[in-house]
Design a protein around this motif. Structure first.
Motif, mmCIF file in Angstrom:
data_model
loop_
_atom_site.group_PDB
_atom_site.id
_atom_site.type_symbol
_atom_site.label_atom_id
_atom_site.label_comp_id
_atom_site.label_asym_id
_atom_site.label_seq_id
_atom_site.Cartn_x
_atom_site.Cartn_y
_atom_site.Cartn_z
ATOM 1 N N TRP A 263 35.929 27.805 48.872
ATOM 2 C CA TRP A 263 34.542 28.180 48.616
ATOM 3 C C TRP A 263 34.368 29.337 47.641
ATOM 4 C CZ3 TRP A 263 29.520 26.724 50.093
ATOM 5 C CH2 TRP A 263 29.461 25.462 50.724
ATOM 6 N N LEU A 264 35.303 29.580 46.744
ATOM 7 C CA LEU A 264 35.001 30.467 45.618
ATOM 8 C C LEU A 264 35.104 29.602 44.367
ATOM 9 C CD1 LEU A 264 36.798 33.885 46.293
ATOM 10 C CD2 LEU A 264 34.544 33.117 47.046
ATOM 11 N N GLY A 265 34.182 29.796 43.427
ATOM 12 C CA GLY A 265 34.225 29.010 42.190
ATOM 13 C C GLY A 265 32.900 29.092 41.463
ATOM 14 N N SER A 266 32.917 28.660 40.222
ATOM 15 C CA SER A 266 31.701 28.779 39.400
ATOM 16 C C SER A 266 30.640 27.755 39.807
ATOM 17 C CB SER A 266 32.051 28.618 37.919
ATOM 18 O OG SER A 266 32.666 27.356 37.745
ATOM 19 N N ASP A 267 30.989 26.845 40.738
ATOM 20 C CA ASP A 267 30.002 25.892 41.251
ATOM 21 C C ASP A 267 29.457 26.313 42.623
ATOM 22 O OD1 ASP A 267 32.394 25.525 42.557
ATOM 23 O OD2 ASP A 267 32.528 23.370 42.251
ATOM 24 N N VAL A 268 29.735 27.572 43.027
ATOM 25 C CA VAL A 268 29.320 28.065 44.346
ATOM 26 C C VAL A 268 28.361 29.241 44.172
ATOM 27 C CG1 VAL A 268 30.124 29.092 46.531
ATOM 28 C CG2 VAL A 268 31.632 27.530 45.251
ATOM 29 N N TRP A 269 27.300 29.283 44.986
ATOM 30 C CA TRP A 269 26.556 30.543 45.107
ATOM 31 C C TRP A 269 26.284 30.824 46.574
ATOM 32 C CZ3 TRP A 269 23.659 26.184 44.835
ATOM 33 C CH2 TRP A 269 22.355 26.167 45.333
ATOM 34 N N MET A 270 26.311 32.120 46.919
ATOM 35 C CA MET A 270 26.142 32.524 48.322
ATOM 36 C C MET A 270 24.983 33.488 48.462
ATOM 37 S SD MET A 270 29.912 33.044 49.801
ATOM 38 C CE MET A 270 31.239 32.031 49.144
ATOM 39 N N ALA A 271 24.278 33.348 49.591
ATOM 40 C CA ALA A 271 23.160 34.249 49.844
ATOM 41 C C ALA A 271 23.646 35.532 50.511
ATOM 42 C CB ALA A 271 22.145 33.562 50.742
ATOM 43 N N HIS A 272 23.025 36.637 50.133
ATOM 44 C CA HIS A 272 23.149 37.973 50.738
ATOM 45 C C HIS A 272 24.314 38.788 50.181
ATOM 46 C CE1 HIS A 272 19.845 36.859 53.230
ATOM 47 N NE2 HIS A 272 20.498 35.779 53.626
ATOM 48 N N CYS A 273 25.568 38.505 50.586
ATOM 49 C CA CYS A 273 26.731 39.210 50.017
ATOM 50 C C CYS A 273 26.538 40.720 50.077
ATOM 51 C CB CYS A 273 26.987 38.736 48.589
ATOM 52 S SG CYS A 273 27.256 36.955 48.506
ATOM 53 N N VAL A 274 26.159 41.203 51.244
ATOM 54 C CA VAL A 274 25.871 42.634 51.417
ATOM 55 C C VAL A 274 27.162 43.420 51.656
ATOM 56 C CG1 VAL A 274 24.703 44.314 52.897
ATOM 57 C CG2 VAL A 274 23.568 42.156 52.325
ATOM 58 N N HIS A 275 28.032 42.865 52.506
ATOM 59 C CA HIS A 275 29.222 43.626 52.917
ATOM 60 C C HIS A 275 30.435 43.148 52.137
ATOM 61 C CE1 HIS A 275 26.986 45.771 55.917
ATOM 62 N NE2 HIS A 275 26.309 44.656 56.049
ATOM 63 N N MET A 276 30.488 43.577 50.882
ATOM 64 C CA MET A 276 31.568 43.163 49.975
ATOM 65 C C MET A 276 32.307 44.417 49.524
ATOM 66 S SD MET A 276 30.875 39.740 48.789
ATOM 67 C CE MET A 276 30.938 39.649 47.021
ATOM 68 N N ASN A 277 33.652 44.411 49.674
ATOM 69 C CA ASN A 277 34.423 45.540 49.140
ATOM 70 C C ASN A 277 34.781 45.251 47.671
ATOM 71 O OD1 ASN A 277 36.667 43.846 49.103
ATOM 72 N ND2 ASN A 277 37.331 44.467 51.152
ATOM 73 N N ASP A 278 35.482 46.204 47.035
ATOM 74 C CA ASP A 278 35.782 46.058 45.606
ATOM 75 C C ASP A 278 36.545 44.768 45.327
ATOM 76 O OD1 ASP A 278 34.557 48.438 45.175
ATOM 77 O OD2 ASP A 278 36.397 49.612 44.897
ATOM 78 N N SER A 279 37.492 44.443 46.224
ATOM 79 C CA SER A 279 38.299 43.251 45.934
ATOM 80 C C SER A 279 37.488 41.967 46.137
ATOM 81 C CB SER A 279 39.600 43.302 46.734
ATOM 82 O OG SER A 279 39.659 42.339 47.706
ATOM 83 N N ASP A 280 36.529 41.967 47.077
ATOM 84 C CA ASP A 280 35.635 40.808 47.233
ATOM 85 C C ASP A 280 34.812 40.604 45.956
ATOM 86 O OD1 ASP A 280 36.449 40.592 49.904
ATOM 87 O OD2 ASP A 280 34.791 41.818 50.644
ATOM 88 N N ILE A 281 34.260 41.704 45.457
ATOM 89 C CA ILE A 281 33.418 41.604 44.250
ATOM 90 C C ILE A 281 34.255 41.136 43.060
ATOM 91 C CG2 ILE A 281 32.078 42.966 42.579
ATOM 92 C CD1 ILE A 281 30.994 44.578 44.975
ATOM 93 N N ALA A 282 35.480 41.663 42.968
ATOM 94 C CA ALA A 282 36.363 41.232 41.862
ATOM 95 C C ALA A 282 36.661 39.731 41.987
ATOM 96 C CB ALA A 282 37.659 42.033 41.881
ATOM 97 N N ALA A 283 36.833 39.243 43.224
ATOM 98 C CA ALA A 283 37.121 37.807 43.417
ATOM 99 C C ALA A 283 35.916 36.964 42.980
ATOM 100 C CB ALA A 283 37.472 37.537 44.874
ATOM 101 N N PHE A 284 34.722 37.416 43.293
ATOM 102 C CA PHE A 284 33.524 36.684 42.846
ATOM 103 C C PHE A 284 33.458 36.697 41.313
ATOM 104 C CE2 PHE A 284 30.170 35.775 46.230
ATOM 105 C CZ PHE A 284 31.088 35.682 47.265
ATOM 106 N N GLY A 285 33.731 37.853 40.719
ATOM 107 C CA GLY A 285 33.678 37.961 39.257
ATOM 108 C C GLY A 285 34.714 37.060 38.602
#
Ligand SMILES: Nc1nc2[nH]c(O)nc2c(=O)[nH]1
Length: 458
Positions: A263-285
């Motif tokens: 469930w990570l990829g350029s065809d995925v979007w997720m609602a909220h994403c409030v509790h994200m650490n630096d590595s989570d944000i880097a993975a989304f990027g």
């Protein structure tokens, strides 16, 4: 046949193109369902087949707003469980939502859509994840309501299959089986998904959240979406309770869990994403995973402040969402532009967190990106679809604010002189043109009362 043209002139324009091009006084020409030209000064002379010419003096033209997360059915349960956090709020409302039927879902969709469209939304989405057994064609009813309103639309066909007996949060009577959820989702894609450039209806695969769906539904849902070439949507990293749930059940935080299920990829979007650490944000990027930022709902449920400036810095596509109106009673997107700007300034980056122009971009181009439609909508550029809004900024509410984008985002919700979707008028002088707003208000009230009565009988 010669194209029919609408000409809008003498207005300020914020194109939200890659260079943030703006015109203090310019023109937009619409030919059929496309933007033909945009630029400074008056429209080109000697245009043929002009069916309408609008003097936009005192107005700002922007791309139409794009809403990237909503639950339409919640229109019938607004104003309940007002002082709860997410899990307590869900537990309080699941039993009522499990009593929804097709007329209620259709009416709630009409109410939710009417509220958004009259506020400048030209592309809507609905994450519908409650499908009580034997209640008819709920997806068809929602899609029909959007078509009737004339708004561009993505239905995220949601699902829940992890009831309390499997360690989930929803009661067992509110969930579907894994097989039923997958089969119904596939059927909805086959019946309604349109992949064309000017599609009015698209479908996404949308298991609800880590604490309401099985790992198998996430994995098989991702496979289904990729086999069909449609997008994937879910709730992610919304609260500390969700994070604890994931750590206890799966031995990892939500982002790692999503990655492990495809469930990570350029065809995925997720609602909220409030509790994200630096590595989570880097993975989304890194993966191009998108975010539907829902600042009002996150405040209403005391979920926290999403790190939007850090996400943008990491290259994460970010759009805005009103979320369901059981956790954001206003249900209109202007509030989210304003709250995205204001609430993010309460975070670590202070006054430099977001500008008005960045907030407008989140609500337009950013939304188009997360819905996978940035090539077609989200900015005013020749060749793109004619989804745009003419905001009236010369009344008491805004006239003394010199900069139009500042007026639109920092100020009160502006009246709308004209809103076009696919070149068709959906709002004229602050009124919906395609549906009867008063009739919708009456039917939403009576269906909300009917649902409350049925729910009270247990
Ligand atoms: N804000 C919301 N979060 C949710 N998580 C979940 O599983 N359902 C919801 C919802 O309806 N709203």
């Amino acid at each position: 046949m010669a194209a029919s043209r609408i000409v809008i002139e003498n207005c300020a324009i914020a194109t939200v193109d890659a260079h943030d091009t703006e015109y203090a006084s310019g023109h937009v020409v619409v030919a059929d369902n496309r933007i033909e030209s945009v630029g400074a000064g008056p429209a080109p002379a000697r245009l043929e087949n002009v069916v309408r010419r609008i003097d936009g003096t005192g107005h700002l033209v922007t791309p139409g707003l794009v809403n990237t997360h909503h639950h339409f059915y919640q229109w019938l349960t607004r104003g309940l469980a007002t002082d709860h956090n997410l899990f307590d709020w869900l537990v309080a409302l699941y039993p009522t939502w499990a009593r929804l039927d097709e007329p209620m879902v259709r009416t709630a969709a009409q109410g939710s859509l009417a509220m958004m469209v009259r506020g400048g939304v030209t592309t809507a989405m609905d994450h519908h994840y409650v499908y009580p057994r034997g209640t008819g064609d709920l997806s068809g009813a929602i899609i029909g309501a959007a078509a009737e309103m004339g708004v561009r639309f993505t239905l995220a066909r949601g699902s829940m299959d992890r009831g309390t007996s499997d360690g989930g949060l929803p009661p067992d009577f509110a969930v579907e089986s894994l097989d039923d959820a997958l089969a119904a989702t596939e059927k909805t894609i086959d019946a309604h998904h349109d992949a064309s450039f000017d599609a009015m209806t698209q479908i996404a695969v949308a298991p609800c959240s880590p604490f309401s769906v099985s790992t198998e539904l996430l994995k098989q849902g991702a496979e289904l979406a990729r086999r069909k070439g449609v997008r994937l949507h879910t709730h992610g990293s919304e609260t500390v309770e969700e994070e604890q749930f994931c750590k206890e059940l799966f031995g990892m935080g939500p982002t790692d869990y999503f990655e492990s299920t495809g469930w990570l990829g350029s065809d995925v979007w997720m609602a909220h994403c409030v509790h994200m650490n630096d590595s989570d944000i880097a993975a989304f990027g890194r993966t191009g995973t998108g975010v539907a930022h829902c600042p009002s709902s996150n405040a209403r449920l005391a979920a926290g402040i999403a790190r939007v400036p850090d996400m943008l810095g990491a290259g994460v596509p970010v759009g805005l969402g009103v979320d369901g109106t059981a956790s954001n009673e206003s249900g209109e997107l202007h509030t989210e532009l304003r709250n995205a700007l204001l609430i993010n300034r309460l975070g670590a980056r202070g006054e430099s967190a977001l500008t008005a122009r960045q907030a407008l971009r989140l609500g337009t181009y950013g939304g188009a990106q997360v819905l996978g439609r940035a090539g077609q909508i989200g900015s005013i550029e020749p060749g793109k679809l004619a989804d745009l809004v003419l905001w009236k900024l010369d009344t008491l509410a805004h006239a003394s604010i010199a900069d139009p984008v500042t007026a639109l985002v920092f100020g009160a919700a502006a009246p709308i002189t004209l809103s076009l979707v696919n070149g068709r008028t959906v709002v004229e002088d602050s009124h919906l043109t395609t549906v009867d707003e008063d009739a919708i208000a009456r039917s939403t009230r009576s269906e909300a009362q009917r649902l409350a009565r049925i729910a009270a009988t247990g």
